[in-house]
Write a protein that holds these residues in place. Sequence first.
Motif: not given
Length: 384
Positions: A122-130, A152-164
């Motif tokens: 997805a990154r190589k195709l400029h698709i937004n990654i979550g 994965i975290d460092h190439i993603s656009d949206f990061l969904f975290a479990t907790n603080e």
Amino acid sequence: MQIQLNKLSEKPLSPEVGLVVGTRPSIVMFAPLIHKMRERKIPHFVIHTGQHFSPSMDSAFFQDLELPQPDYKLEGVSENKTHGSQTAAMLQGVEKILLQRLPCFFLVGGDANTNLAAALAARKLHINIGHIEAGERSFDKRMPEEHNRIMIDHISDFLFATNENSIKNLKNEGLTSHVFLTGNPIVDATLRHYELTKKNAEILRELNLEPNRYLLLTTHREENVDTVANLRGSLQGVQDFAAQKSLPVIFPAHPRTLKRIDEFGLNDWLKDLDHIKVIEPQGYLNFLELLASAKLVFTDSGGVQQEAAIHKVPAVTLRDNTEWIETLDLGANQLAGCNPERILASGNEMISKERNWPTPFGDGSTSDQIADIANEVIGHYSAS
């Protein structure tokens, strides 16, 4: 909610969401999100990479979780036996599908090779990654999963975290943009599916088990089962504890683990561990019933640690570290490694634990929160 999208390509992206699964834990994690997408009529499609694939097990999982079959399924991936060849095969297969669909949003979850391969495509195709489960760290660079989750975290656009704690880990690595505290969909999944076990799971009756009168064992991680000393140590420690407590151990043995037992010439030795009952890998609902009704679980699985904590079942983790540090902080889990004496001691401590810890992974609304963000991303591309 204000989001900023990185539109680095002139290619028109389609206003739809792609989701990737490839291991049975990822199918479980994504099940409530897929259900939510369907309920809310959010355009989406599902790719199964086939990283862990067997026709009977996979079809059983999708059936148990009341999911439609995936829209795409890669063939032959599980035949690749090295990390490099497996990841390359999935990267190539996912890229081919993404070139056809070009979704504006692509969701990956966890730390398996599936997620790294899919995120790279997805990154190589400029698709937004979550990335779901962003920011989890065991801080053990020997583990391939640790490398995967960091990349994965460092190439993603949206990061969904479990907790603080997850957010803190991301911040320490300079990742502060589009970080969302959503909790973990494993809570949504296990609570939803536990209701299904009451009408569909029959494993306790089939095995003549009484709730809270048996132990559960799972082990499959490379660092545990690919080393004969670790594999023997884990099984011996669980056997010693079970013998001391006069409790049976139910061991749904992973194919990888059985293969190593055979290669190491341990079949006869395992048969002499008379408290350990080896059974076939189970469908999700049967396994969930086994887990939720166990007195104590021994595992090296991150997902099992999570679900045990959610269902108030004490866990002994057969590792020296865990990415789910909150389970340790709450007293729901203890690390024992593969040393028989440590396993025995940890088992004795955990079996007497009060099962009153809070659920550390969210309130069961994670899928709704991620669906909201997916809808907003789709809105940007529908309007453009």
